[in-house]
Design a protein around this motif. Structure first.
Motif, PDB file in Angstrom:
ATOM      1  N   ASN A 130       0.821  -1.212   0.000  1.00 25.33           N
ATOM      2  CA  ASN A 130       0.000   0.000   0.000  1.00 25.33           C
ATOM      3  C   ASN A 130       0.854   1.260   0.000  1.00 25.33           C
ATOM      4  N   GLY A 131       2.117   1.113   0.397  1.00 23.79           N
ATOM      5  CA  GLY A 131       3.026   2.247   0.382  1.00 23.79           C
ATOM      6  C   GLY A 131       3.020   3.038   1.672  1.00 23.79           C
ATOM      7  N   TYR A 132       4.140   3.693   1.916  1.00 25.05           N
ATOM      8  CA  TYR A 132       4.287   4.520   3.112  1.00 25.05           C
ATOM      9  C   TYR A 132       3.408   5.759   3.038  1.00 25.05           C
ATOM     10  N   ARG A 133       3.310   6.360   1.853  1.00 22.91           N
ATOM     11  CA  ARG A 133       2.521   7.568   1.672  1.00 22.91           C
ATOM     12  C   ARG A 133       1.220   7.246   0.956  1.00 22.91           C
ATOM     13  N   ALA A 134       0.249   8.124   1.097  1.00 18.51           N
ATOM     14  CA  ALA A 134      -0.980   7.996   0.327  1.00 18.51           C
ATOM     15  C   ALA A 134      -0.634   8.014  -1.160  1.00 18.51           C
ATOM     16  N   ASN A 135      -1.280   7.167  -1.927  1.00 17.44           N
ATOM     17  CA  ASN A 135      -1.061   7.054  -3.370  1.00 17.44           C
ATOM     18  C   ASN A 135       0.389   6.694  -3.716  1.00 17.44           C
ATOM     19  N   SER A 136       1.024   5.897  -2.864  1.00 22.29           N
ATOM     20  CA  SER A 136       2.356   5.388  -3.205  1.00 22.29           C
ATOM     21  C   SER A 136       2.336   3.871  -3.305  1.00 22.29           C
ATOM     22  N   ASP A 137       1.151   3.299  -3.576  1.00 22.86           N
ATOM     23  CA  ASP A 137       1.044   1.854  -3.665  1.00 22.86           C
ATOM     24  C   ASP A 137       1.762   1.320  -4.897  1.00 22.86           C
ATOM     25  N   TYR A 138       2.159   0.061  -4.819  1.00 22.78           N
ATOM     26  CA  TYR A 138       2.806  -0.620  -5.939  1.00 22.78           C
ATOM     27  C   TYR A 138       2.357  -2.073  -5.929  1.00 22.78           C
ATOM     28  N   THR A 184      12.143 -15.933 -21.737  1.00 22.23           N
ATOM     29  CA  THR A 184      11.071 -14.963 -21.895  1.00 22.23           C
ATOM     30  C   THR A 184      10.657 -14.471 -20.517  1.00 22.23           C
ATOM     31  N   ALA A 185      10.244 -13.221 -20.423  1.00 21.95           N
ATOM     32  CA  ALA A 185       9.846 -12.633 -19.141  1.00 21.95           C
ATOM     33  C   ALA A 185       8.798 -11.564 -19.382  1.00 21.95           C
ATOM     34  N   LEU A 186       7.776 -11.579 -18.565  1.00 27.71           N
ATOM     35  CA  LEU A 186       6.721 -10.568 -18.600  1.00 27.71           C
ATOM     36  C   LEU A 186       6.593  -9.963 -17.220  1.00 27.71           C
ATOM     37  N   SER A 187       6.620  -8.646 -17.170  1.00 27.75           N
ATOM     38  CA  SER A 187       6.416  -7.927 -15.914  1.00 27.75           C
ATOM     39  C   SER A 187       5.294  -6.916 -16.131  1.00 27.75           C
ATOM     40  N   ARG A 188       4.305  -6.951 -15.263  1.00 27.36           N
ATOM     41  CA  ARG A 188       3.197  -6.009 -15.346  1.00 27.36           C
ATOM     42  C   ARG A 188       2.972  -5.412 -13.959  1.00 27.36           C
ATOM     43  N   ASP A 189       2.880  -4.110 -13.878  1.00 29.45           N
ATOM     44  CA  ASP A 189       2.686  -3.481 -12.576  1.00 29.45           C
ATOM     45  C   ASP A 189       1.803  -2.253 -12.699  1.00 29.45           C
ATOM     46  N   ARG A 190       1.361  -1.787 -11.539  1.00 34.51           N
ATOM     47  CA  ARG A 190       0.704  -0.481 -11.445  1.00 34.51           C
ATOM     48  C   ARG A 190       1.230   0.202 -10.189  1.00 34.51           C
ATOM     49  N   TYR A 191       1.311   1.515 -10.250  1.00 30.74           N
ATOM     50  CA  TYR A 191       1.960   2.243  -9.171  1.00 30.74           C
ATOM     51  C   TYR A 191       1.353   3.633  -9.043  1.00 30.74           C
ATOM     52  N   GLY A 192       1.429   4.169  -7.839  1.00 25.73           N
ATOM     53  CA  GLY A 192       1.014   5.540  -7.594  1.00 25.73           C
ATOM     54  C   GLY A 192       2.204   6.462  -7.492  1.00 25.73           C
ATOM     55  N   MET A 193       1.956   7.735  -7.745  1.00 24.67           N
ATOM     56  CA  MET A 193       3.006   8.755  -7.641  1.00 24.67           C
ATOM     57  C   MET A 193       2.460   9.899  -6.788  1.00 24.67           C
ATOM     58  N   PRO A 194       2.765   9.898  -5.489  1.00 21.91           N
ATOM     59  CA  PRO A 194       2.178  10.908  -4.598  1.00 21.91           C
ATOM     60  C   PRO A 194       2.740  12.304  -4.776  1.00 21.91           C
ATOM     61  N   GLY A 195       3.886  12.436  -5.449  1.00 20.32           N
ATOM     62  CA  GLY A 195       4.437  13.765  -5.701  1.00 20.32           C
ATOM     63  C   GLY A 195       5.234  14.321  -4.533  1.00 20.32           C
ATOM     64  N   PRO A 196       5.874  15.473  -4.737  1.00 17.38           N
ATOM     65  CA  PRO A 196       6.736  16.060  -3.698  1.00 17.38           C
ATOM     66  C   PRO A 196       5.949  16.882  -2.688  1.00 17.38           C
TER      67      PRO A 196
END
Length: 694
Positions: free
Chosen positions: A225-233, A260-272
């Motif tokens: 869920n990440g340390y910060r809001a919207n920092s999930d990965y 062969t390798a497939l990597s799929r992810d989603r992530y948040g970017m909470p900003g500075p």
């Protein structure tokens, strides 16, 4: 977050597997004695003719980096003992390696070697099984596509690699070797991890084979869920390898593989956040500047190779095809317009990067003996072609779009000679030609094309000599280059050109006994026309441009290891770098002059071990503070520790349980800052993991 994810749903991933046939491959390439003994993880076979520790390489083995420059080897045992849960956490404990992270995970993190600062992304090459992980844009090497469990060893090569690995090996090279599948009855491995901030991960693999044919399949899921809001990965990975290694007769060995390798992810970017949050309460540091920014990545790699080797030659061919799709949002804030819902606004503001790259390498290595001493020469050819598209503010009708194509061709010769007993001389030269063609920029009413061609030379010369009493002095000089990437060309001054520089290094390795290793080195790296993004003068527009001043980084590194027996291992590393502009009294931003790290591993009982690592990174200047006019960022100290229990279940089963604490002292710090805004790193966190092999 729900709206962002709905807007960035991953697209179809093309699973085309391109096959490659043809090659002849390897034997007897002398390796670096430094690499073999720096941590005690590489093989220790003494060469009777030279007195140098050497590894005899066949087609069944992955050869280590061969160089006279210092190489630090991190073995699979070192990885298991380290209280690290990611590749960047592991690398951050090494001398003169600092991690620049936005959110405290491997995603969007950069490893800075020897004080490159904000340009570290493009001045350090990350290789995986001798194939480049760096992208053709500014995204750098995505270390989140790798897991520690799949790594056999990591070689950290400082100050070299420009001939063997090409442009971008300015500070050095990090070469990661993954585990090869082993033939035999099917064997399975599983691991599970739970941790703070909603961290959870699972991984499973199965391997086996018959005779000379071996295969492995590995799947994993990890996220937080990440340390910060919207920092999930959240990420999922699938990889597979098929390997054939028969003896062909007449002393020849075949080594053919498909990967062969497939990597799929989603992530948040909470900003500075404003820099004042570092002095505030935890709840302030955990806020997000944006609740919508983030993205997804589909990264697909296919590879094939074939080699044949005997005692005196190696001729090999390797091919890789890579595709990446990265839709993302940045700087998005929803508008309250009737009939214009958030999902529709996201579609209209969505950005996307698509890239595709093909890479082919062919090498021929000859080895021989002169007066009983090993000599070798490698001839290499590389060719790559990349296609790139970046669309901003809408995918169907973007307000800005850039498309481009880049081709590179390279030829190199790498020579290792042993003129005297215990002595090795390394010399090499490389020529790279890059053509940027059919590059088109569409920014509103602006529609322009750009075609460029550059030719750059790299070279290396090094020497080391194994003397009595465990002394081994070494010295090297290298000329390195870096070519502008497609992102940099999109917004660049008209005279943007490649950078070039040279590094001089001298040092001594001392091993008075098998229990002690001490290594010390000093280097001087000077770069002309270093590429950076920013203004020349305050108030100017920011562009990718070349510094008008030469940049210089002078430093010293110390590495001490004490391992009195199989139950204890202690290590201390210290590094100093002075990153300055020639003729100016200012430091390169985001570079700490002093870093210190230490690690201890103790076998408390036959089945229980304890390890701890600590790193201290000194003060450095804001990333936009070229004049060094703002207060420096505070130094930070991070301590990690873990307990590992490995009960004996018999030869058919292996079990380990690990309890770890990261950032034990709950240090408040940031690794990056721009114009007095920062990205707070996670506080104290815990994890519990289990690994089971059967």
């Amino acid at each position: 977050m729900g709206a962002r994810r709905a807007g960035t749903a991953g697209g179809h991933v093309d699973w085309r597997l391109t096959l490659l046939a043809g090659a002849l491959a390897t034997a007897g390439v002398p390796s670096s004695a430094w690499a073999q003994s720096a941590v005690g993880g590489a093989a220790d076979a003494a060469n009777a003719g030279t007195g140098l520790p050497a590894i005899t390489v066949t087609g069944r083995k992955t050869p280590p980096i061969s160089t006279t420059n210092p190489v630090k080897v991190i073995t699979a045992d070192d990885i298991a003992r380290a209280p690290a849960s990611s590749v960047t956490e592991l690398l951050a404990t090494q001398a003169n390696l600092t991690v620049h992270s936005y959110y405290g995970s491997d995603k969007k993190s950069t490893v800075d070697m020897r004080g490159m600062g904000d340009t570290a992304t493009s001045n350090l090459l990350v290789m995986v099984d001798s194939e480049q992980l760096n992208e053709m844009d500014l995204s750098g090497a995505d270390l989140s596509t790798l897991s520690l469990a799949q790594i056999e060893r990591i070689e950290v090569l400082r100050g070299g690699g420009a001939v063997r690995f090409g442009p971008g090996a300015v500070a050095g090279v990090i070469h990661i070797t993954t585990r090869r599948p082993q033939a035999g009855p099917p064997q399975g491995k599983m691991s599970f991890t739970l941790g703070s901030y909603g961290t959870r991960a699972a991984q499973a693999s199965v391997e086996g084979g018959v005779g000379d044919l071996a295969a492995r399949l590995q799947v994993s899921h990890n996220g937080s869920n990440g340390y910060r809001a919207n920092s999930d990965y959240w990420g999922n990975k699938v990889s597979g390898e098929l390997r054939l290694t028969p003896a062909l007769g007449g002393g020849f060995l075949l080594d053919a593989y498909l990967r062969t390798a497939l990597s799929r992810d989603r992530y948040g970017m909470p900003g500075p956040l404003a820099i004042g949050v570092l002095k505030g309460v935890s709840s302030q540091r955990r806020r997000a500047a944006s609740l919508y920014d983030g993205g997804e990545t589909d990264d697909t790699r296919h590879g094939a190779g074939l080699s044949i080797s005997n005692e005196w030659s190696r001729f090999a061919v390797a091919f890789t095809h890579r595709e990446r799709r990265n839709p993302y949002l940045i700087g998005f804030e929803p508008l309250n317009f009737p009939g214009y819902d958030v999902a529709e606004q996201i579609r209209d503001q969505l950005h996307e990067i698509r890239s595709e790259r093909d890479w082919v390498q062919l090498t021929q290595t000859f080895t021989a003996k002169w007066r009983g001493l090993p000599q070798s020469v490698m001839f290499g050819m590389e060719s790559s072609e990349g296609r790139y598209r970046r669309a901003e503010s809408g995918l169907e009708e973007p307000t800005r779009e850039m498309t481009g194509q880049a081709r590179t061709r390279a030829r190199y010769v790498d020579v290792h000679l042993s003129p005297l007993q215990g002595m090795q001389v390394h010399a090499g030269v490389r020529m790279d030609i890059m053509r940027v063609g059919e590059q088109r920029y569409q920014f509103g009413s602006l529609d322009a094309e750009d075609k460029r061609r550059w030719s750059q030379r790299s070279s290396e010369l090094g020497w080391r000599w194994r003397l009595p009493m465990g002394l081994e002095p070494f010295a090297s000089i290298s000329r390195h280059t870096r070519l502008p990437n497609l992102d940099e060309l999109a917004k660049a001054t008209p005279d943007l050109r490649p950078q070039h520089g040279r590094t001089r290094e001298i040092g001594l390795r001392f091993e008075p006994s098998p229990q002690w290793t001490l290594a010390v080195s000093a280097f001087d790296m000077r770069i002309d026309d270093e590429i950076y993004y920013g203004p020349i003068e305050a108030g100017d527009d920011s562009y990718n441009r070349n510094y008008p001043w030469q940049t210089r980084r002078r430093g010293r590194e110390l590495d001490v290891i004490w391992a009195p027996d199989s139950r204890v291992k202690l290590q201390l590393q210290w590094a100093y770098v002075k990153p300055t502009f020639a003729g100016l009294d200012s430091d390169v931003p985001l570079v700490a002059r002093r870093t210190v790290s230490g690690a201890a591993w103790l076998r408390l009982m036959p089945e229980l071990s304890w390890s701890v690592s600590a790193r201290v990174v000194g003060r450095r200047y804001d990333g936009n503070d070229w004049a060094n006019a703002l207060p420096r960022l505070d130094a930070y100290r991070v301590v990690d520790t873990q307990l590992r229990w490995e009960p004996r279940l018999g030869p058919a089963h292996e079990l380990s349980l690990t309890l770890g604490i990261q950032n034990l002292l709950d240090e408040v710090y940031t690794t990056k800052a721009y114009s007095q805004t920062v990205y707070p790193m996670p506080g104290r966190r815990y994890f519990l993991s289990m690994q089971w092999a059967m």
